[in-house]
Design an enzyme around this catalytic site. Structure first.
Site, PDB file in Angstrom:
ATOM      1  N   TRP A 141       3.308  13.197  10.736  1.00 25.70           N
ATOM      2  CA  TRP A 141       2.452  12.465  11.662  1.00 25.70           C
ATOM      3  C   TRP A 141       3.146  12.439  13.015  1.00 25.70           C
ATOM      4  O   TRP A 141       4.346  12.142  13.098  1.00 25.70           O
ATOM      5  CB  TRP A 141       2.210  11.025  11.200  1.00 25.70           C
ATOM      6  N   GLU A 151      -1.151  13.715   8.594  1.00 21.16           N
ATOM      7  CA  GLU A 151      -1.777  12.404   8.781  1.00 21.16           C
ATOM      8  C   GLU A 151      -2.411  12.275  10.161  1.00 21.16           C
ATOM      9  O   GLU A 151      -1.786  12.585  11.177  1.00 21.16           O
ATOM     10  CB  GLU A 151      -0.719  11.308   8.602  1.00 21.16           C
ATOM     11  N   LYS A 157      -4.792   9.906  13.115  1.00 22.65           N
ATOM     12  CA  LYS A 157      -4.857   8.552  13.645  1.00 22.65           C
ATOM     13  C   LYS A 157      -5.994   8.476  14.649  1.00 22.65           C
ATOM     14  O   LYS A 157      -6.402   9.498  15.203  1.00 22.65           O
ATOM     15  CB  LYS A 157      -3.527   8.173  14.312  1.00 22.65           C
ATOM     16  N   ASP A 194      -4.257   6.962   5.978  1.00 23.18           N
ATOM     17  CA  ASP A 194      -3.676   5.664   6.313  1.00 23.18           C
ATOM     18  C   ASP A 194      -4.829   4.706   6.556  1.00 23.18           C
ATOM     19  O   ASP A 194      -5.681   4.946   7.420  1.00 23.18           O
ATOM     20  CB  ASP A 194      -2.797   5.783   7.555  1.00 23.18           C
ATOM     21  N   HIS A 242      -5.786   3.794  10.109  1.00 24.36           N
ATOM     22  CA  HIS A 242      -5.979   4.840  11.102  1.00 24.36           C
ATOM     23  C   HIS A 242      -7.432   5.272  11.272  1.00 24.36           C
ATOM     24  O   HIS A 242      -7.701   6.416  11.638  1.00 24.36           O
ATOM     25  CB  HIS A 242      -5.118   6.058  10.747  1.00 24.36           C
ATOM     26  N   HIS A 262      -1.447   5.824   2.699  1.00 24.22           N
ATOM     27  CA  HIS A 262      -0.597   4.843   3.353  1.00 24.22           C
ATOM     28  C   HIS A 262      -1.436   3.573   3.440  1.00 24.22           C
ATOM     29  O   HIS A 262      -2.392   3.501   4.215  1.00 24.22           O
ATOM     30  CB  HIS A 262      -0.171   5.306   4.745  1.00 24.22           C
ATOM     31  N   ASP A 317      -4.858  -0.664  14.267  1.00 19.60           N
ATOM     32  CA  ASP A 317      -3.791  -0.306  13.325  1.00 19.60           C
ATOM     33  C   ASP A 317      -2.621  -1.273  13.465  1.00 19.60           C
ATOM     34  O   ASP A 317      -1.533  -0.916  13.888  1.00 19.60           O
ATOM     35  CB  ASP A 317      -3.349   1.130  13.615  1.00 19.60           C
ATOM     36  N   ASP A 329      -1.062  -2.972  11.084  1.00 16.52           N
ATOM     37  CA  ASP A 329      -0.089  -2.909   9.992  1.00 16.52           C
ATOM     38  C   ASP A 329       0.315  -4.279   9.474  1.00 16.52           C
ATOM     39  O   ASP A 329       1.495  -4.561   9.274  1.00 16.52           O
ATOM     40  CB  ASP A 329       1.149  -2.113  10.419  1.00 16.52           C
ATOM     41  N   ASP A 351       2.502   1.212   4.158  1.00 18.69           N
ATOM     42  CA  ASP A 351       2.880   1.442   5.553  1.00 18.69           C
ATOM     43  C   ASP A 351       2.456   0.250   6.395  1.00 18.69           C
ATOM     44  O   ASP A 351       1.390   0.240   7.006  1.00 18.69           O
ATOM     45  CB  ASP A 351       2.238   2.725   6.074  1.00 18.69           C
TER      46      ASP A 351
END
Length: 419
Positions: free
Chosen positions: A187, A226, A228, A259, A262, A286, A294, A296, A326
């Protein structure tokens, strides 16, 4: 003794309840032992790593909070991860970013890194029954800028191509040593804060870079790419978009990483599983909790995560999906964040495995829409938690909320003493 007896009694009742709808909970518990989550090393130290380059976190990502006690070095990080693992049932992997090499205070630039800086990690993994996965690291570096693998500057682009090639070679050595493929994720943060008139150019460069990076074939590692939507400071354009990487992975018969943070907030990652598995061999997940973007946040047992794991089971794809976490939250106890997030992901998978799928499919085949919806609704109230408690008991880890005092004790005795 009381806790053990209570858990066993509750499980027996749950076992009977699930058997009535055709679900074998003993079999599900066996399946759960093979559900391995790749825990992310960067939660323990807020994505700092051990490069000794200084500088702040860049690349469109950031960590909020300064809760005391984060890991300051490789020994503390390993100790924190092992302690968190001791509170989580099952056997799990560890996902490393390249900046977490054992550099021993030596500056090693990213186009010079090799497997020697990960030998102690390999040994640690073997000693602690922990398989390793890997990631190249394009952010937080003087040559990062807004563009890395897609940079028109040949010197910059060649630097990151070499870095990525070396990361794949490291992954190969890890996989060989642990006798299990090391999954390496690629990524890069590349993008633009404002409008660009060179979308095609940057994507052509990224494709060319990836073609060079993946030209070497390996037997003991697996690649995934990956996408995004955007990063902080890179809001208008992302070179490695979902369309780009989906096309690249399908064309090259390689794994793609999904993810959960993402994608657009209203987009269902669960719905992507069945589509993508028709065109790529495997998926890497993820799992995090995006709020608005994003961000997290620590994974919890929310509807999107439940839907995602349910779709994997419904697609009969348990052997084609790999699971990683993640998120990085510096606002709360970091060991606690590991335990909450990993156990939440397990609960979502357990719920999915406990679904009476054969009966639901039969109802659907017979066009019994009422029966299908009714059973799906009733499943939400079935005693799945008693099955998860038994899973914890069988693995000799704290049941229910009893892990709280364990985390608090570790904080008092260990992390609170870090300056």
């Amino acid at each position: 003794m009381y806790m053990k007896q209570s858990v066993e009694q509750a499980y027996e009742l749950a076992k009977q309840r699930y058997a009535a709808i055709g679900v074998d909970t003993d079999k599900v518990l066996e399946q759960m032992q093979n559900f391995h989550i790749s825990m992310h090393c960067w939660q323990a130290d807020d994505v700092a790593g051990f490069e000794n380059q200084g500088g702040s976190l860049t690349g469109g990502i950031q960590v909020n909070g300064n809760y005391p006690g984060k890991a300051r070095n490789i020994d503390e990080l390993r100790a924190d991860i092992l302690y968190a693992k001791s509170l989580i049932p099952g056997t799990h992997r560890l996902n490393l970013h390249e900046i977490y090499g054992d550099f021993q205070g030596k500056f090693v630039d990213r186009d010079q890194v090799d497997a020697s800086y990960f030998q102690s990690w390999i040994q640690w993994g073997l000693e602690n029954n922990t398989k390793l996965d890997f990631n190249s690291t394009s952010f937080s570096h003087p040559k990062s800028g807004d563009l890395s693998l897609s940079s028109p500057d040949k010197g910059v682009r060649d630097f990151w191509i070499e870095h990525s090639k070396r990361c794949r070679a490291i992954s190969e050595e890890i996989g060989k040593a642990q006798n299990d493929p090391c999954i390496m994720n690629t990524w890069v943060h590349d993008g633009s804060k404002d409008m660009t008139v060179n979308r095609m150019l940057y994507r052509e460069l990224l494709k060319d870079s990836l073609d060079q990076i993946f030209a070497q074939k390996y037997d003991n590692m697996k690649d995934c790419v990956e996408s995004k939507v955007f990063g902080i400071g890179l809001e208008s354009y992302t070179v490695g978009s979902n369309d780009f990487y989906t096309s690249y992975a399908a064309q090259n018969d390689m794994m793609i990483t999904l993810d959960t943070g993402h994608f657009h907030p209203t987009e269902s990652v669960a719905d992507k599983v069945s589509s993508m598995l028709l065109f790529v061999p495997e998926l890497m997940l993820h799992v995090s909790r995006p709020i608005r973007w994003d961000s997290d946040h620590v994974t919890i047992m929310d509807d999107p995560t439940l839907d995602l794991f349910s779709e994997i089971v419904r697609a009969d794809a348990l052997d084609r999906v790999h699971y990683g976490l993640d998120y990085f939250d510096g606002t709360l106890n970091r060991i606690g964040a590991y335990v909450i997030g990993t156990r939440a992901a397990q609960k979502c998978m357990l719920r999915a495995m406990l679904e009476p799928l054969a009966t639901l499919r039969k109802y659907e085949a017979e066009d019994k829409k009422f029966e299908r919806l009714a059973l799906l609704e009733e499943c939400k109230a079935l005693p799945w938690n008693a099955v998860y408690d038994m899973f914890c008991l069988k693995n000799n880890v704290p049941v229910g909320e009893t892990f709280l005092p364990e985390v608090q004790k570790y904080e008092r005795e260990v992390t609170s003493k870090r300056n």
